[in-house]
Design a protein around this motif. Sequence first.
Motif, PDB file in Angstrom:
ATOM      1  N   SER A 168       0.841  -0.958   0.532  1.00 22.14           N
ATOM      2  CA  SER A 168      -0.019  -0.287   0.256  1.00 22.14           C
ATOM      3  C   SER A 168       1.069   1.491  -0.060  1.00 22.14           C
ATOM      4  O   SER A 168       0.518   2.553  -0.757  1.00 22.14           O
TER       5      SER A 168
ATOM      6  N   ASN B 191     -10.422  -1.835   7.894  1.00 26.17           N
ATOM      7  CA  ASN B 191      -9.287  -1.234   7.277  1.00 26.17           C
ATOM      8  C   ASN B 191      -8.351  -3.333   7.171  1.00 26.17           C
ATOM      9  O   ASN B 191      -8.885  -3.926   7.771  1.00 26.17           O
TER      10      ASN B 191
ATOM     11  N   GLY C 265     -12.618   1.386  10.298  1.00 25.78           N
ATOM     12  CA  GLY C 265     -12.666   3.055   9.459  1.00 25.78           C
ATOM     13  C   GLY C 265     -13.042   3.976   8.534  1.00 25.78           C
ATOM     14  O   GLY C 265     -13.411   5.192   9.085  1.00 25.78           O
TER      15      GLY C 265
ATOM     16  N   TYR D 138     -10.608   4.722  -0.252  1.00 24.63           N
ATOM     17  CA  TYR D 138     -10.577   2.486  -0.047  1.00 24.63           C
ATOM     18  C   TYR D 138     -10.083   2.358  -1.181  1.00 24.63           C
ATOM     19  O   TYR D 138      -9.996   2.351  -2.354  1.00 24.63           O
TER      20      TYR D 138
ATOM     21  N   TYR E  73     -10.545  -5.665   2.757  1.00 25.16           N
ATOM     22  CA  TYR E  73     -11.457  -5.007   3.947  1.00 25.16           C
ATOM     23  C   TYR E  73     -12.929  -5.728   4.187  1.00 25.16           C
ATOM     24  O   TYR E  73     -13.112  -6.939   4.066  1.00 25.16           O
TER      25      TYR E  73
ATOM     26  N   GLY F  76     -12.615  -2.238  -2.805  1.00 24.57           N
ATOM     27  CA  GLY F  76     -11.697  -1.117  -2.268  1.00 24.57           C
ATOM     28  C   GLY F  76     -12.625  -0.251  -3.698  1.00 24.57           C
ATOM     29  O   GLY F  76     -12.950   0.896  -3.093  1.00 24.57           O
TER      30      GLY F  76
END
Length: 233
Positions: free
Chosen positions: A22, A54, A60, A76, A82, A108
């Motif tokens: 990420s 998350n 989140g 996201y 997730y 996401g």
Amino acid sequence: MTDNQKGETMKALITTLLIALSATAANAAEPKPYGIDITNKDSVGASVWITVYNFVGDIGDNACLQPGQTISFHDYMTGPAYTVRAEVKQNRDCSGATYSDLSTVVGGNDKVEMSRSATGTLWLENKGDGTDKDANPLTTVSMRNNDTSGHSAWVTIYNTVGRIGDSGCVRPGNKKMWKNYAPPFKYNVRVEVKQNEDCSGGNLEDTDMSVPSQSGVELTVDGSGYFHLNQKK
């Protein structure tokens, strides 16, 4: 090392990998406006308290989702997986007792719907991202049920030593993902096609396929009524 210790070690390695990937993605390009859309289609008017976790398990976002409402949670990324949790509440303003607690794994850019079947069963289902590609997040194995004849599929995922890792019902038109499946291993996905939409009834087909992490299988039916299982990347 016990099986539990091995599992915790694997989860820690996966979390470290996701954080590193990420960070690399964030440095490589500006973030795109991805978002998770969640719709409450409950036919009897129940409200739902939504929590989005998350990829490391922290909260989140959260919000109250009233009947007929759609909420979009933004920022996201499409790489990680997730978890969306839906606590079905007693009152329309999300107060009162929780009488059902559902969850599903998403990417996401996925769309999620909560609905109630004719028998009163509540379902929280991943509709995918609305594209043909419908990509799978990192460390997930998925199953998409594209059967147009109304049959559900009971899915069982076996880990690298042949033990059951996860299982669940996937109704027609929906996708289900399971996380914490690390690359580069392959996992065996067994699909039992059921007579009814809620995974009840006998088996119409029992088939399986081995797929790697960040991949999955797709169930289709042809014009002659034959079921086909294909790898979905």
